[in-house]
Every structure is written in C-alpha cells, then in structure tokens.
Design a protein around this motif. Sequence first.
Motif, mmCIF file in Angstrom:
data_model
loop_
_atom_site.group_PDB
_atom_site.id
_atom_site.type_symbol
_atom_site.label_atom_id
_atom_site.label_comp_id
_atom_site.label_asym_id
_atom_site.label_seq_id
_atom_site.Cartn_x
_atom_site.Cartn_y
_atom_site.Cartn_z
ATOM 1 N N GLY A 61 15.570 -10.077 -4.541
ATOM 2 C CA GLY A 61 14.990 -9.078 -3.652
ATOM 3 C C GLY A 61 14.986 -7.685 -4.247
ATOM 4 N N GLY A 62 14.207 -6.802 -3.600
ATOM 5 C CA GLY A 62 14.116 -5.426 -4.061
ATOM 6 C C GLY A 62 12.912 -5.147 -4.931
ATOM 7 N N SER A 63 11.933 -6.048 -4.943
ATOM 8 C CA SER A 63 10.750 -5.857 -5.778
ATOM 9 C C SER A 63 9.687 -5.048 -5.034
ATOM 10 C CB SER A 63 10.170 -7.211 -6.199
ATOM 11 O OG SER A 63 9.753 -7.939 -5.044
ATOM 12 N N SER A 64 8.699 -4.595 -5.770
ATOM 13 C CA SER A 64 7.570 -3.874 -5.180
ATOM 14 C C SER A 64 6.329 -4.132 -6.013
ATOM 15 C CB SER A 64 7.858 -2.365 -5.122
ATOM 16 O OG SER A 64 8.012 -1.843 -6.419
ATOM 17 N N VAL A 65 5.196 -4.335 -5.297
ATOM 18 C CA VAL A 65 3.895 -4.571 -5.928
ATOM 19 C C VAL A 65 2.882 -3.658 -5.244
ATOM 20 C CG1 VAL A 65 2.145 -6.283 -6.541
ATOM 21 C CG2 VAL A 65 4.542 -6.981 -6.323
ATOM 22 N N ASN A 66 2.077 -2.948 -6.029
ATOM 23 C CA ASN A 66 1.106 -2.007 -5.470
ATOM 24 C C ASN A 66 -0.203 -2.090 -6.240
ATOM 25 O OD1 ASN A 66 2.758 -0.268 -3.430
ATOM 26 N ND2 ASN A 66 4.028 -0.294 -5.276
ATOM 27 N N MET A 67 -1.295 -1.929 -5.491
ATOM 28 C CA MET A 67 -2.632 -1.902 -6.079
ATOM 29 C C MET A 67 -3.239 -0.524 -5.822
ATOM 30 S SD MET A 67 -4.908 -3.708 -7.775
ATOM 31 C CE MET A 67 -4.753 -5.479 -7.437
ATOM 32 N N TYR A 68 -3.836 0.069 -6.879
ATOM 33 C CA TYR A 68 -4.388 1.422 -6.796
ATOM 34 C C TYR A 68 -5.843 1.433 -7.255
ATOM 35 C CZ TYR A 68 0.490 3.047 -6.603
ATOM 36 O OH TYR A 68 1.804 3.256 -6.262
ATOM 37 N N TYR A 69 -6.559 2.374 -6.687
ATOM 38 C CA TYR A 69 -7.850 2.760 -7.239
ATOM 39 C C TYR A 69 -7.735 4.236 -7.588
ATOM 40 C CZ TYR A 69 -12.683 4.161 -7.751
ATOM 41 O OH TYR A 69 -13.861 4.687 -8.254
ATOM 42 N N ARG A 128 -15.989 6.539 -2.634
ATOM 43 C CA ARG A 128 -16.829 5.492 -2.049
ATOM 44 C C ARG A 128 -18.108 5.320 -2.869
ATOM 45 N NH1 ARG A 128 -15.346 8.058 2.843
ATOM 46 N NH2 ARG A 128 -17.434 9.005 2.989
ATOM 47 N N ARG A 129 -18.660 6.436 -3.313
ATOM 48 C CA ARG A 129 -19.878 6.356 -4.127
ATOM 49 C C ARG A 129 -19.612 5.642 -5.449
ATOM 50 N NH1 ARG A 129 -20.798 11.313 -4.284
ATOM 51 N NH2 ARG A 129 -19.916 11.755 -6.352
ATOM 52 N N ASP A 130 -18.475 5.960 -6.109
ATOM 53 C CA ASP A 130 -18.147 5.320 -7.383
ATOM 54 C C ASP A 130 -17.868 3.823 -7.197
ATOM 55 O OD1 ASP A 130 -18.427 7.777 -8.575
ATOM 56 O OD2 ASP A 130 -16.272 8.212 -8.607
ATOM 57 N N THR A 165 -19.102 1.883 -4.863
ATOM 58 C CA THR A 165 -20.384 1.228 -4.593
ATOM 59 C C THR A 165 -21.168 1.022 -5.883
ATOM 60 O OG1 THR A 165 -20.455 2.244 -2.397
ATOM 61 C CG2 THR A 165 -22.530 1.401 -3.276
ATOM 62 N N ALA A 166 -21.147 2.047 -6.746
ATOM 63 C CA ALA A 166 -21.838 1.912 -8.026
ATOM 64 C C ALA A 166 -21.175 0.850 -8.891
ATOM 65 C CB ALA A 166 -21.843 3.258 -8.745
ATOM 66 N N GLY A 167 -19.822 0.778 -8.857
ATOM 67 C CA GLY A 167 -19.143 -0.241 -9.646
ATOM 68 C C GLY A 167 -19.456 -1.652 -9.182
ATOM 69 N N GLN A 168 -19.558 -1.861 -7.865
ATOM 70 C CA GLN A 168 -19.902 -3.194 -7.359
ATOM 71 C C GLN A 168 -21.308 -3.593 -7.786
ATOM 72 O OE1 GLN A 168 -17.904 -4.728 -3.482
ATOM 73 N NE2 GLN A 168 -18.734 -2.691 -2.995
ATOM 74 N N SER A 169 -22.222 -2.639 -7.765
ATOM 75 C CA SER A 169 -23.591 -2.959 -8.183
ATOM 76 C C SER A 169 -23.643 -3.333 -9.664
ATOM 77 C CB SER A 169 -24.518 -1.771 -7.897
ATOM 78 O OG SER A 169 -24.098 -0.638 -8.660
ATOM 79 N N GLN A 170 -22.743 -2.794 -10.453
ATOM 80 C CA GLN A 170 -22.685 -3.118 -11.880
ATOM 81 C C GLN A 170 -21.746 -4.281 -12.179
ATOM 82 O OE1 GLN A 170 -21.561 0.525 -13.821
ATOM 83 N NE2 GLN A 170 -23.374 1.660 -13.102
ATOM 84 N N GLY A 171 -21.020 -4.767 -11.173
ATOM 85 C CA GLY A 171 -20.091 -5.882 -11.383
ATOM 86 C C GLY A 171 -18.834 -5.473 -12.135
ATOM 87 N N SER A 172 -18.398 -4.219 -11.976
ATOM 88 C CA SER A 172 -17.212 -3.742 -12.695
ATOM 89 C C SER A 172 -16.502 -2.683 -11.848
ATOM 90 C CB SER A 172 -17.603 -3.155 -14.056
ATOM 91 O OG SER A 172 -16.479 -2.654 -14.729
ATOM 92 N N VAL A 173 -15.447 -3.098 -11.144
ATOM 93 C CA VAL A 173 -14.664 -2.189 -10.312
ATOM 94 C C VAL A 173 -13.256 -2.117 -10.914
ATOM 95 C CG1 VAL A 173 -13.764 -1.708 -8.031
ATOM 96 C CG2 VAL A 173 -16.004 -2.800 -8.270
ATOM 97 N N PRO A 174 -12.836 -0.972 -11.462
ATOM 98 C CA PRO A 174 -11.514 -0.879 -12.103
ATOM 99 C C PRO A 174 -10.407 -0.635 -11.071
ATOM 100 C CG PRO A 174 -12.687 1.183 -12.385
ATOM 101 C CD PRO A 174 -13.629 0.262 -11.653
#
Length: 269
Positions: free
Chosen positions: A157-165, A204-206, A208-217
């Motif tokens: 126990g005591g772990s942490s996982v986070n996702m960022y944009y 939000r604009r970036d 949306t553009a990433g989804q249209s290009q198939g690349s969301v970092p």
Amino acid sequence: MADRVHPRDTPPELPPSSPTTEKPPRQPRSPPKPTLPSQDKPVPPPLTFVVQLPKDQVYRVPPPENAKLFERYTRRGKRRGSPCCCIFLAVVALVLLVGAAAGLFYLILRPEPPKYAVEGVAISGMDLNATSAMSPEIGLAVRAVNPNNKIGIYYVGGSSVNMYYNDVRLAGGTVPAMYQSPNSYTTLNVTLAGSGVVLTSDSRRDLTAGQSQGSVPLRLTVKAPVKFKVGAVKTWKITVKLSCDVTVDKLTASAKVVHEDCDYRVNIF
C-alpha cells in the motif's frame, strides 16, 4: 745596740699547694633557637610574601602561568571527541555497513529492476465541447515484468498513479496490492478517477486537433512502494517511480496506444 742578723741556710718553706687541675676546652656556643610563634596566631613561613591586588586587575591581567594552564586545558578539551562527533561516526559506520550488505546482496543475486509498459488505455467522461468541469475515468493496463530468477516482488500500500495532460491532472488512483513471483510477468489493471477537471479553451482546442490527427499526448506517473523477497526474507520498502509518455489516438473507451516511452528508477531508501 745593733740588731743581729742570723743567716738562713735554707729558703723558707712554702706551704703545700694543691695540684693544679686542667680545665677542659670551651665548646662553641650554638646560636640561640628562634622563639616559635604562638599557635593562636599563625605566621607565614620565612621568605613568603602575601600580595593583595584589586579584583579588577586580577581579572584583566591573569598571571602568565594561569594563561598557560588555561591554554593547555583548552587544547586537551578540544582533543576529546564531542557527542556530535561520536554520533556522526556511528551514523557513518552504519551507512557503510548497510552499503557493504547491499553490495554483497547485489554480487550474490545480481538483481535486475522490474520493467513496465503501458498496453491499453480506456478513457471516458472527456467531453471537449463542454465548458463545465469534467469527471474523467481512465482504465489502464500496465504490463509488469520481473526478470529476476530468485527475487519476488510484493506491491504494498501507499502507491499513487496519475494521468496528466500538460500540467492538468485528469485522474488518479492506486496500484492494487499483489505479489509477483520470480521470473514472471503480469498485467496491472488500474482504474483512475478524476473530478472537477476544467480545461482552458486552448487545451480543448489542442485536444480536438490531436484527436483529428490520431495523436493525443498524455503523461502517466506511478509511485509504487514494493518489497523484494529472497527465500523467506523480505526487504524494507523500496519505492519504484515510473514516468511514461503515452500517446493515444483518441479520448474514448476504444482508444489505442500509438506510442509509449517509460522511464523508471528505484529508490532504495
């Protein structure tokens, strides 16, 4: 009429005198002993002088012999080890002992760090057209490989996982507690949840553009305390830190991982 003079044949006899007695030679007289002083009033011994000085002069100008004694005692005190120095030496000895044990452990078992890779990402609750706060949910599938033949890994126990944009935290969670046997691989299924996530119009604009290009970092960070097991012996808690750059094609439940690059390090203490 003239007086007659009768001649004497013998001189007149002297009365018998007592024999002369010789007097012994005179002994030299010893000098008179000095009179001892009375016990009621002690007197300093000869050649002893008592000098009285004002206190201010005594404190300001100490005798040279006192200064030498003070310097000698000061040097002697400096040579003695202080408590702080003893504690420092004990800590250094303990660190060296632990380091020697760790080095012996490494030479005998040749441990290798675990390896991780993000295999799947499922995203929901990301509506880029909404201007209100969002509550994303992200499901992760992380492949964990234990390449050691004699070392098992306990995820505690005591772990942490986070996702960022960029710098915005989208969701967070923990690694489930489990045991991974030696020379094996397993998939860690982690569910992340977020709330009150607000994205700027540019973000939000970036996206949306990433989804249209198939690349969301996206960026994934993991901090997982583990214990290594060798036979019946377990180590103390050792922290594994994982940082992954993950690129997905879209922000949906059917998203696919286009690219991932993970870097990790292990903190022994």
